[in-house]
Design a protein around this motif. Structure first.
Motif, PDB file in Angstrom:
ATOM      1  N   TYR A  19       0.673  -1.261  -0.141  1.00  0.00           N
ATOM      2  CA  TYR A  19       0.119  -0.031   0.114  1.00  0.00           C
ATOM      3  C   TYR A  19       0.858   1.200   0.139  1.00  0.00           C
ATOM      4  CZ  TYR A  19      -3.811   3.036   1.992  1.00  0.00           C
ATOM      5  OH  TYR A  19      -4.455   4.139   1.996  1.00  0.00           O
ATOM      6  N   TYR A  20       0.963   2.124  -1.224  1.00  0.00           N
ATOM      7  CA  TYR A  20       1.495   3.239  -1.178  1.00  0.00           C
ATOM      8  C   TYR A  20       0.690   4.111  -0.969  1.00  0.00           C
ATOM      9  CZ  TYR A  20       4.571  -0.212  -3.786  1.00  0.00           C
ATOM     10  OH  TYR A  20       5.175  -1.417  -4.083  1.00  0.00           O
ATOM     11  N   PRO A  21       0.619   4.971   0.151  1.00  0.00           N
ATOM     12  CA  PRO A  21      -0.578   5.992   0.545  1.00  0.00           C
ATOM     13  C   PRO A  21      -0.505   7.306  -0.784  1.00  0.00           C
ATOM     14  CG  PRO A  21       0.341   5.108   2.355  1.00  0.00           C
ATOM     15  CD  PRO A  21       1.161   4.740   1.322  1.00  0.00           C
ATOM     16  N   PRO A  64      -3.272   7.460  -3.875  1.00  0.00           N
ATOM     17  CA  PRO A  64      -2.669   5.979  -3.300  1.00  0.00           C
ATOM     18  C   PRO A  64      -2.783   5.187  -4.198  1.00  0.00           C
ATOM     19  CG  PRO A  64      -5.120   6.199  -2.631  1.00  0.00           C
ATOM     20  CD  PRO A  64      -4.787   7.534  -3.261  1.00  0.00           C
ATOM     21  N   ARG A  65      -1.982   3.954  -3.972  1.00  0.00           N
ATOM     22  CA  ARG A  65      -1.853   2.756  -5.107  1.00  0.00           C
ATOM     23  C   ARG A  65      -1.728   1.660  -4.142  1.00  0.00           C
ATOM     24  NH1 ARG A  65       2.514  -0.356  -6.984  1.00  0.00           N
ATOM     25  NH2 ARG A  65       1.834  -1.640  -8.743  1.00  0.00           N
ATOM     26  N   ILE A  66      -2.123   0.657  -4.768  1.00  0.00           N
ATOM     27  CA  ILE A  66      -2.163  -0.762  -3.777  1.00  0.00           C
ATOM     28  C   ILE A  66      -1.666  -1.720  -4.928  1.00  0.00           C
ATOM     29  CG2 ILE A  66      -3.068  -2.783  -2.818  1.00  0.00           C
ATOM     30  CD1 ILE A  66      -4.831  -0.780  -1.100  1.00  0.00           C
ATOM     31  N   SER A  67      -0.573  -2.728  -4.580  1.00  0.00           N
ATOM     32  CA  SER A  67      -0.393  -3.782  -5.531  1.00  0.00           C
ATOM     33  C   SER A  67      -0.569  -5.147  -4.775  1.00  0.00           C
ATOM     34  CB  SER A  67       1.141  -3.834  -6.002  1.00  0.00           C
ATOM     35  OG  SER A  67       1.995  -4.126  -4.874  1.00  0.00           O
ATOM     36  N   LEU A  68      -1.037  -5.950  -5.703  1.00  0.00           N
ATOM     37  CA  LEU A  68      -1.583  -7.393  -5.112  1.00  0.00           C
ATOM     38  C   LEU A  68      -0.388  -7.859  -5.831  1.00  0.00           C
ATOM     39  CD1 LEU A  68      -5.380  -7.450  -5.788  1.00  0.00           C
ATOM     40  CD2 LEU A  68      -4.347  -6.485  -3.759  1.00  0.00           C
TER      41      LEU A  68
HETATM   42  O1  LIG Z   1       4.176  -2.641  -5.926  1.00  0.00           O
HETATM   43  C1  LIG Z   1       4.709  -3.080  -6.941  1.00  0.00           C
HETATM   44  O2  LIG Z   1       4.019  -3.151  -7.990  1.00  0.00           O
HETATM   45  C2  LIG Z   1       6.141  -3.764  -6.926  1.00  0.00           C
HETATM   46  C3  LIG Z   1       5.990  -5.023  -6.415  1.00  0.00           C
HETATM   47  C4  LIG Z   1       7.505  -5.629  -6.695  1.00  0.00           C
HETATM   48  O3  LIG Z   1       8.441  -5.053  -7.166  1.00  0.00           O
HETATM   49  C5  LIG Z   1       7.414  -7.015  -6.074  1.00  0.00           C
HETATM   50  O4  LIG Z   1       6.609  -7.496  -5.386  1.00  0.00           O
HETATM   51  O5  LIG Z   1       8.563  -7.535  -6.078  1.00  0.00           O
END
Ligand SMILES: O=C(O)CCC(=O)C(=O)O
Length: 177
Positions: free
Chosen positions: A88-90, A167-171
């Motif tokens: 989670y990147y606020p 914000p951004r969220i990565s799964l």
């Molecule tokens: O938040 C992202 O998209 C990067 C995730 C990433 O670099 C990773 O899981 O290795």
């Protein structure tokens, strides 16, 4: 899936993989118990633990909204993720530094799949042994990016700071042995 840059061997991108990304983002912001142990961003882990950056996560079931994405990811990539690490990147100050993901302890193709929610951010690649060689990939909301083993061995990746207050969220999905 489309190949995004010929030099990034085995990296595939699906632009509108999860069309309902705004609802998923709202669920994740409000319902996930975010861990504050890392300064640069918040994290959470589901499924078989993938211990990362010196942190350990407890095993846990996938909540229903994440399980739906997990199944769709499995159908798309042809292997079965059993772990999801969320980042989670606020805002644009939150980031992830350059790294390659270790293959140790991973099944599937030993890679990682990133489903992106929220504001679009740039994933930056730099070639191992020649850091001047760089490729940027924009991770749009609802997109899927799949990185297999070859690219992890030849390139590092990072999510640099950005000038946004959104914000951004990565799964990030993996198959943990
Ligand atoms: O938040 C992202 O998209 C990067 C995730 C990433 O670099 C990773 O899981 O290795």
């Amino acid at each position: 899936m489309v190949e995004i840059a010929p030099e990034l061997v085995g990296v595939r991108y699906v632009p509108n993989f999860w069309p309902d990304h705004a609802a998923l983002m709202a669920w994740a912001v409000g319902s996930v118990p975010w861990d504050d142990r890392i300064k640069a961003r918040k994290t959470a882990g589901y499924g078989v633990p993938y211990d990362y950056a010196g942190l350990t996560y407890a095993p846990s079931d996938f909540p229903a909204p994440l399980e739906a994405v997990r199944r769709a990811v499995a159908a798309e990539v042809g292997w079965e993720p059993n772990n999801c690490l969320l980042n989670y990147y606020p805002d644009g100050r939150s980031r992830m530094g350059f790294h390659s993901d270790s293959a140790m302890g991973l099944a599937g193709d030993g890679g990682v799949v990133i489903v992106s929610l929220g504001v679009a951010r740039r994933l930056r690649f730099r070639r191992v042994g020649d850091y001047e060689a760089r490729v940027n990939v924009w991770l749009e909301p609802g997109s899927l990016l799949s990185m297999g083993r070859p690219v992890q061995d030849a390139w590092q990746h990072a999510l640099p700071r950005a000038s946004t207050y959104e914000p951004r969220i990565s799964l990030t999905f993996r198959a943990v042995l």
